[in-house]
Scaffold this active site. Structure first.
Site, mmCIF file in Angstrom:
data_model
loop_
_atom_site.group_PDB
_atom_site.id
_atom_site.type_symbol
_atom_site.label_atom_id
_atom_site.label_comp_id
_atom_site.label_asym_id
_atom_site.label_seq_id
_atom_site.Cartn_x
_atom_site.Cartn_y
_atom_site.Cartn_z
ATOM 1 N N LYS A 142 0.845 -1.200 0.000
ATOM 2 C CA LYS A 142 0.000 0.000 0.000
ATOM 3 C C LYS A 142 0.881 1.252 0.000
ATOM 4 O O LYS A 142 0.934 2.021 0.955
ATOM 5 C CB LYS A 142 -0.935 -0.023 1.203
ATOM 6 C CG LYS A 142 -1.917 -1.194 1.164
ATOM 7 C CD LYS A 142 -2.785 -1.255 2.395
ATOM 8 C CE LYS A 142 -3.728 -2.454 2.343
ATOM 9 N NZ LYS A 142 -4.572 -2.584 3.546
ATOM 10 N N LYS A 174 -4.652 -15.016 -1.512
ATOM 11 C CA LYS A 174 -5.693 -14.344 -0.742
ATOM 12 C C LYS A 174 -7.050 -14.989 -1.011
ATOM 13 O O LYS A 174 -7.164 -15.950 -1.766
ATOM 14 C CB LYS A 174 -5.712 -12.851 -1.070
ATOM 15 C CG LYS A 174 -4.423 -12.141 -0.683
ATOM 16 C CD LYS A 174 -4.581 -10.639 -0.776
ATOM 17 C CE LYS A 174 -3.349 -9.920 -0.264
ATOM 18 N NZ LYS A 174 -3.533 -8.447 -0.230
ATOM 19 N N ASP A 224 -5.411 -13.119 9.222
ATOM 20 C CA ASP A 224 -6.055 -11.904 8.737
ATOM 21 C C ASP A 224 -7.267 -11.524 9.580
ATOM 22 O O ASP A 224 -8.247 -12.271 9.660
ATOM 23 C CB ASP A 224 -6.477 -12.099 7.277
ATOM 24 C CG ASP A 224 -7.059 -10.834 6.675
ATOM 25 O OD1 ASP A 224 -6.432 -9.771 6.817
ATOM 26 O OD2 ASP A 224 -8.145 -10.915 6.068
#
Length: 288
Positions: A142, A174, A224
Site C-alpha cells: 500500500k 488471498k 487476517d
C-alpha cells in the site's frame, strides 16, 4: 521473510534517477519561471534545512541526488544520517552551489525527504511499542504508485522490515485466489507448479483455514483480521511449522497485544498508505 530492496531491485540507482527525472518533468518542464527571472544563473548561494517536527530522518541521500541533477558540483553536507532521531528546529543539512539549482530543486527534494521521514517516523513508533519482543513490523504494497522503493527504504530507516516488493517476489494467496482455485490446497499446488522458487504465503481468516494452509505446506500463514485470542490458538497450532504474520486493522494502541500472541511479524499498511509528512524547511542564507 523480509525482502531487501537491493536484492529485489538490481537497477536501484537507475530507478531512482528515473523517478527524479519524472519529478523534474512534472515540476519544471520548460523552466522555473520565478527563479530564472529573479536569480542570475551565475549566482552562488548557501542554504540550510531545518526540521519543524521531531522524529526520524530518511531520504537525505535521495535529496542530494535531486540537487546534483541540476548542479553536479553542489556541496552537500548532511548533519545527520538516515534513521537518526532529530529534534524540532534542528539543522540537518547545509549546502552551497548554484543558486538557481538550490531554489529550483527545493520542492522536489523536500517532498521526497518529508514523505520518507514521515514514513520512518511512523514506523519507529510501531517498532518502539514492541520493544523487548521478537516480532517484526512489516510494510505492505500500500505505497504511492511509483514511489515504492523510497517508501520501503523509509520503513527500513525507521526500524521496520520490508515485505514483498511486488507481485513477483512472493506468492500471496488471498481469499479471491482461494475461491478461484477451489480451495487452499489446489491454490498452493498451482503456485508451486508455476513458481517453485518462490515462498508461498496463505491468507487465513479462520482456524480451519490455518489448518488447511498447514496441510498444504505454506511457508507463511497470514492471520487476517483475527482477534488476539484466535491468533494465540493459531500460533499454537502452527507451532513453528510456518512463519506467522498478523494483518488487518493494526494500530499503535493494539499492536503490542497482537505481538504478544507470538506471531513472527505484523504487517501495517498505515506505514505507507496514510503518511503524515515530516515538516522540513529550506532557507537561503547567502547569495553571491
Amino acid at each position: 521473510m523480509a525482502t531487501k530492496i537491493t536484492q529485489a531491485s538490481p537497477n536501484l540507482e537507475a530507478m531512482i534517477d528515473e523517478l527524479i527525472n519524472r519529478g523534474f518533468e512534472e515540476d519544471i518542464r520548460t523552466g522555473d519561471a520565478t527563479t530564472n527571472a529573479i536569480i542570475d544563473e551565475q549566482s552562488s548561494a548557501t542554504a540550510v534545512w531545518n526540521t519543524k517536527d521531531e522524529g526520524i530522518i530518511a531520504g537525505l541521500s535521495i535529496a542530494e541526488k535531486v540537487f546534483k541533477k541540476l548542479d553536479s558540483e553542489l556541496q552537500w553536507e548532511p548533519h545527520v544520517k538516515d534513521g537518526e532521531t532529530v529534534k524540532k528546529g534542528a539543522e540537518i543539512v547545509s549546502m552551497k552551489g548554484k543558486a538557481c539549482a538550490i531554489l529550483t530543486a527545493e520542492r522536489l527534494a523536500l517532498n521526497i525527504t518529508q514523505r520518507m521521514s514521515g514514513i520512518a517516523t511512523k514506523t519507529r513508533q510501531f517498532v518502539d511499542v514492541l520493544e523487548g519482543l521478537d516480532t517484526q513490523i512489516l510494510d505492505t504494497r500500500k505505497t504511492a504508485p511509483g514511489l515504492r522503493l523510497l517508501d520501503k527504504y523509509a520503513v527500513k530507516a525507521g526500524g521496520g522490515q520490508n515485505h514483498r516488493m511486488g507481485l513477483y517476489d512472493l506468492a500471496m494467496i488471498k481469499d479471491n485466489h482461494i475461491i478461484a482455485a477451489g480451495g487452499i490446497a489446489p491454490a498452493v499446488q498451482k503456485v508451486r507448479n508455476h513458481y517453485p522458487e518462490l515462498d508461498v504465503e496463505v491468507e487465513a481468516s479462520t482456524l480451519q483455514q490455518v489448518q488447511e494452509a498447514l496441510a498444504s505446506d505454506a511457508d507463511i500463514i497470514m492471520l487476517d483480521n483475527m482477534s488476539p485470542a484466535e491468533m494465540r490458538k493459531a500460533v499454537k497450532t502452527i507451532a513453528g511449522r510456518a512463519k506467522t504474520e498478523a494483518s488487518g486493522n493494526v494500530t499503535l494502541p493494539n499492536v503490542r497485544d497482537i505481538a504478544e500472541t507470538g506471531v513472527d511479524c505484523i504487517s501495517v499498511g498505515a506505514l505507507t498508505h496514510s503518511v503524515q509528512a515530516f515538516d522540513i524547511s529550506q532557507t537561503l542564507q547567502e547569495l553571491t
